[in-house]
Design an enzyme around this catalytic site. Structure first.
Site, PDB file in Angstrom:
ATOM      1  N   LYS A   4       0.306   2.875   8.891  1.00  0.00           N
ATOM      2  CA  LYS A   4      -0.277   4.167   9.020  1.00  0.00           C
ATOM      3  C   LYS A   4      -1.175   3.938  10.504  1.00  0.00           C
ATOM      4  CE  LYS A   4       1.718   5.330   5.264  1.00  0.00           C
ATOM      5  NZ  LYS A   4       1.383   5.515   4.120  1.00  0.00           N
TER       6      LYS A   4
HETATM    7  C1  LIG Z   1       1.857   5.568   2.736  1.00  0.00           C
HETATM    8  C2  LIG Z   1       1.969   6.781   1.900  1.00  0.00           C
HETATM    9  C3  LIG Z   1       1.430   6.750   0.607  1.00  0.00           C
HETATM   10  C4  LIG Z   1       0.969   5.646  -0.288  1.00  0.00           C
HETATM   11  O1  LIG Z   1       0.134   5.017   0.427  1.00  0.00           O
HETATM   12  P1  LIG Z   1      -0.235   3.496   0.074  1.00  0.00           P
HETATM   13  O2  LIG Z   1      -1.606   3.221   0.625  1.00  0.00           O
HETATM   14  O3  LIG Z   1       0.768   2.587   0.208  1.00  0.00           O
HETATM   15  O4  LIG Z   1      -0.658   3.367  -1.572  1.00  0.00           O
HETATM   16  C5  LIG Z   1       1.470   8.027  -0.126  1.00  0.00           C
HETATM   17  N1  LIG Z   1       1.792   9.147   0.414  1.00  0.00           N
HETATM   18  C6  LIG Z   1       2.577   9.367   1.779  1.00  0.00           C
HETATM   19  C7  LIG Z   1       3.036  10.426   2.314  1.00  0.00           C
HETATM   20  C8  LIG Z   1       2.519   8.045   2.537  1.00  0.00           C
HETATM   21  O5  LIG Z   1       3.246   8.129   3.605  1.00  0.00           O
END
Ligand SMILES: *Cc1c(COP(=O)(O)O)cnc(C)c1O
Length: 385
Positions: free
Chosen positions: A183
């Site tokens: 992210k």
């Molecule tokens: C990465 C992601 C999540 C989940 O995030 P985590 O921190 O890994 O639990 C949820 N929704 C989307 C669209 C994502 O890309």
């Protein structure tokens, strides 16, 4: 051809951040503590929301919110099938029914119209995803939710630095951000719940830590509160201070990260403009600031003569990593088997699920890296003809 592999994503971690993590490890307090408090305050200030709760992941945040809202059997939750499957899994684990709205063919986001088409009297919640760093059409989706008597929880996993009509995503309503390593900022694993609903905030604070009225770390007393009692049964989803120190430091750098992501995305747009059959997403028509979490293209086999999966494989052989965000949930084995879903339900979702591919995009990439990726794409396409 490149001699070194370029991954599709790579976190930017500075020496100062590594040192700061070391300091936390040496400090004697390594789990939820002053760094979590500092990160929560920094996030609230950045987003412009009244309250933030640091969590072990965005998925944990979704689990807590569904629980806090009392979502369960008999309830329908509208979201995209073209999303990270964690959201759909959490809805199912809560005992509720996921209902998929189709996405816009070129932004990959659910729209007020596609949501309205699947609203029923059982609709309790709508979860739009701010996809790839662009914002969903919140005004329209919130209007549909209001008509339906449903709530909106924003999946803001891709949206640190995303603005919708002049406001940062999460400033109003309820949003969940992710700090997974791919992210825009990372805490290794982690998430942040941001909300202007004070009652929901205190409920999620309890649920994230055993249902106690307080954290393990008492903000005033520097130490545990052994007398704290369980008010409701809760989970164990608190963020650690080892993660949080990365979080507030990364957040201070995110505008720089995103500025570089924007430059790289512009370079891709430029260099891919003449490449037939490789179709970038389009940006939404309403006013926004894009956080460029991902640079996604669709590989149109009718024009290129090559399938997406083969395209990804060919790039890998040329030392170019790619990602797939995401394979539609309703086409995955568990959901096909349990819900009877298949091709033919969600035309735009399915068309994209078979064609999307995320190209390398991260702040430490050079302009030359983009050239290498595009040259490799051109080489793959030339040989596919
Ligand atoms: C990465 C992601 C999540 C989940 O995030 P985590 O921190 O890994 O639990 C949820 N929704 C989307 C669209 C994502 O890309």
């Amino acid at each position: 051809m490149r001699t070194t592999f370029i991954p599709f994503s790579k976190p930017s971690i500075s020496e100062e951040e590594i040192q700061a993590v070391g300091e936390v490890l040496r400090s004697g307090w390594i789990t939820t503590g002053p760094n979590c408090a500092k990160f929560e305050d920094a996030m609230s200030a950045y987003v412009g929301c009244p309250a933030s709760v640091a969590l072990s992941s965005a998925t944990a945040g979704m689990h807590c919110v569904l629980k806090a809202l009392g979502i369960g059997p008999g309830d329908e939750v509208i979201t995209a099938s073209l999303t990270w499957v964690s959201t759909v899994n959490m809805i199912v684990l809560a005992g509720a029914t996921p209902v998929f709205a189709d996405v816009d063919r070129d932004t990959l986001m659910i729209t007020p119209e596609s949501v309205r088409a699947v609203v029923t009297p059982k609709t309790k919640l709508i979860i739009p995803v701010h996809y790839a760093g662009a914002p969903a059409d919140l005004d329209g989706i919130c209007a549909v939710a209001k008509e339906a008597g449903a709530r909106v929880i924003q999946d803001a996993a891709h949206a640190v630095g995303t603005f919708y009509k002049g406001r940062h995503v999460g400033r109003t309503g309820t949003s969940i951000f992710s700090f997974h390593p791919i992210k825009n900022i990372t805490t290794v694993e982690g998430g942040m719940f941001c909300s202007d609903d004070a009652e929901l905030v205190s409920h999620v604070k309890m649920l994230k830590f055993h249902g106690l009225g307080v954290d393990a770390f008492d903000r005033k007393q520097q130490g545990r509160s052994p007398q704290a009692q369980t008010l409701i049964p809760g989970y164990k989803y608190n963020m650690t201070d080892v993660s949080a120190v990365l979080g507030w430091r990364q957040l201070a750098r995110v505008d720089g990260f995103n500025a570089r992501r924007r430059e790289l995305a512009a370079l891709y747009h430029d260099k891919l403009a003449g490449v037939e059959g490789i179709l970038p997403l389009k940006s939404p028509a309403y006013e926004h600031v894009h956080a460029w979490h991902l640079f996604i293209v669709r590989v149109d086999q009718d024009i290129t003569g090559i399938k997406r999966d083969d395209f990804m494989n060919e790039l890998k052989q040329r030392n170019i990593g790619t990602g797939l965000h995401f394979r539609a949930a309703h086409l995955q084995k568990y959901y096909k088997d349990s819900m009877g879903t298949d091709y033919g339900m969600l035309p735009n979702t399915e068309w994209n699920s078979d064609r999307i591919c995320s190209l390398p995009l991260f702040p430490d990439m050079t302009d030359g890296d983009v050239t290498d990726v595009v040259d490799a794409i051109k080489d793959v396409l030339a040989k596919a003809k």
